[in-house]
Enzyme design. Structure first.
Site, PDB file in Angstrom:
ATOM      1  NE  ARG A  84       0.534   7.998  -5.867  1.00  0.00           N
ATOM      2  CZ  ARG A  84      -0.607   8.376  -5.313  1.00  0.00           C
ATOM      3  NH1 ARG A  84      -1.757   8.138  -5.923  1.00  0.00           N
ATOM      4  NH2 ARG A  84      -0.615   8.993  -4.149  1.00  0.00           N
ATOM      5  CG  ASP A 100      -8.178   9.605  -4.829  1.00  0.00           C
ATOM      6  OD1 ASP A 100      -7.376   8.764  -4.391  1.00  0.00           O
ATOM      7  OD2 ASP A 100      -7.992  10.833  -4.772  1.00  0.00           O
TER       8      ASP A 100
END
Length: 376
Positions: A84, A100
């Protein structure tokens, strides 16, 4: 003892092999953050706030001893290692993985880089639906409502589809083993590793009580005279300790880890005792050995002799400073013979000669991974 905390994470992927990305992320979380207790079903959702491929989303419950700050740092590292690339812009974009932190026990955290509960979680069905599946009665610490109630009052009208896709929950040491015995030569690091595992996985520690043996310092001064009483006292103490501790499982601990196994007594006796003494000793040992619970996994830490001598010198026990390399080599040969002939033990040999699992997290993770990959 490190405190175990419960955190809930939301995972999403819409780039590349999305199911594989989620599985890899779960594996990394289990390895570097903590034991995954639950994984929700896999849900398909349209991207939130931008045009792109559909996401696959899940929520997971994790038991961890990390602090919130360390948890965030580890999550970001996992995302980066999986490819990422975070954008400077705050606009949403496709991503290989997105992790998250939703909740951390019932804490409310407002730091510059970390806000828990996640400030947007109550607005997103792709979070609340999978989270409700695994924690419907959990209370949101700010809203003061259960997650199910939060979902019912959520105004998000986007579609979310439950799929038939399956993820495998990574199996932890806690799930696989009831009793692990860690052994090695003098100075190999077995006690240190046992303590670290006990700390990280909430295990009951069974540590050898060598410091209380009055014959040990005398043995290193006069081996011929004190070898037999030393080995007999060790055998009696090890038998007593293992019999008591293994029989009384602690309901508040996940499993048992010891820094020795009773066969250690026979290995050292072979090296230190005269032939006639050893014959008598062996009779006593065989009687006791039948009664001792066998470990689910026997881990042998191999250290080369040069490294052992450095470790012995570093820890500074006066009575150990004159141990000869030949003596250490005989002990290692004894362990090697035991490992080759004892067919009923599930044995894992790890060469730690070039590892520093105390100061290097990657080395420690490597050892835990080796243990986790053992079949039972």
């Amino acid at each position: 003892m490190k405190i175990q905390r419960t955190t809930y994470l939301s995972l999403g992927s819409n780039k590349g092999n999305t199911l594989k990305n989620l599985q890899l992320a779960c594996n990394e979380i289990a390895q570097k953050i903590g034991r995954i207790i639950r994984i929700s079903s896999v849900y398909k959702t349209a991207p939130w706030g931008f045009e792109s491929e559909d996401f696959l989303n899940i929520c997971i419950e994790v038991s961890t001893n990390l602090t919130p700050e360390k948890l965030l740092k580890t999550v970001l590292a996992i995302e980066t290692n999986m490819g990422r690339k975070r954008q400077v812009s705050k606009e949403y974009s496709a991503r290989v993985i997105d992790i998250d932190i939703l909740l951390f026990d019932d804490e409310i955290i407002f730091h510059e880089n970390l806000k828990v509960p996640h400030p947007n979680m109550l607005e997103r069905k792709f979070v609340l639906v999978p989270l409700t599946e695994i924690a419907s009665n959990l209370k949101h610490p700010i809203a003061k409502k259960t997650i199910l109630m939060c979902l019912q009052s959520c105004t998000d009208t986007s579609d979310i589809e439950k799929t038939d896709l399956q993820l495998q929950r990574p199996i932890s040491i806690v799930d696989k083993f009831n009793y692990i015995a860690i052994e090695g030569n003098i100075g190999a690091g077995k006690t240190t590793l046992a303590k670290m595992i006990g700390d990280d996985f909430n295990a009951k520690l069974v540590l050898e009580r060598f410091a209380d043996n009055p014959f040990l310092p005398k043995f290193y001064e006069d081996k011929d005279r004190y070898a037999f009483p030393l080995e007999m006292s060790f055998l009696a103490d090890r038998y007593s300790q293992l019999s008591d501790d293994l029989a009384q499982f602690d309901l508040f601990k996940n499993f048992i880890v010891s820094d020795y196994y009773i066969f250690k007594s026979l290995i050292f006796a072979q090296v230190t005792l005269a032939k006639e003494e050893y014959v008598l000793y062996r009779r006593m040992f065989d009687i006791m050995y039948k009664e001792i619970t066998k470990p689910d996994l026997y881990v042998y830490l191999y250290q080369n002799t040069e490294r052992l001598l450095k470790n012995i010198k570093k820890r500074g026990r006066d009575y150990e400073q004159n141990i000869a390399s030949e003596y250490l080599e005989k002990i290692h040969q004894g362990y090697s013979g035991f490992i080759k002939t004892e067919q009923n033990l599930n044995t894992l040999i790890i060469d730690v000669s070039s590892l520093d699992f105390v100061n290097n997290t990657a080395d420690y993770d490597y050892i835990i991974k080796q243990i986790n990959e053992v079949d039972i």
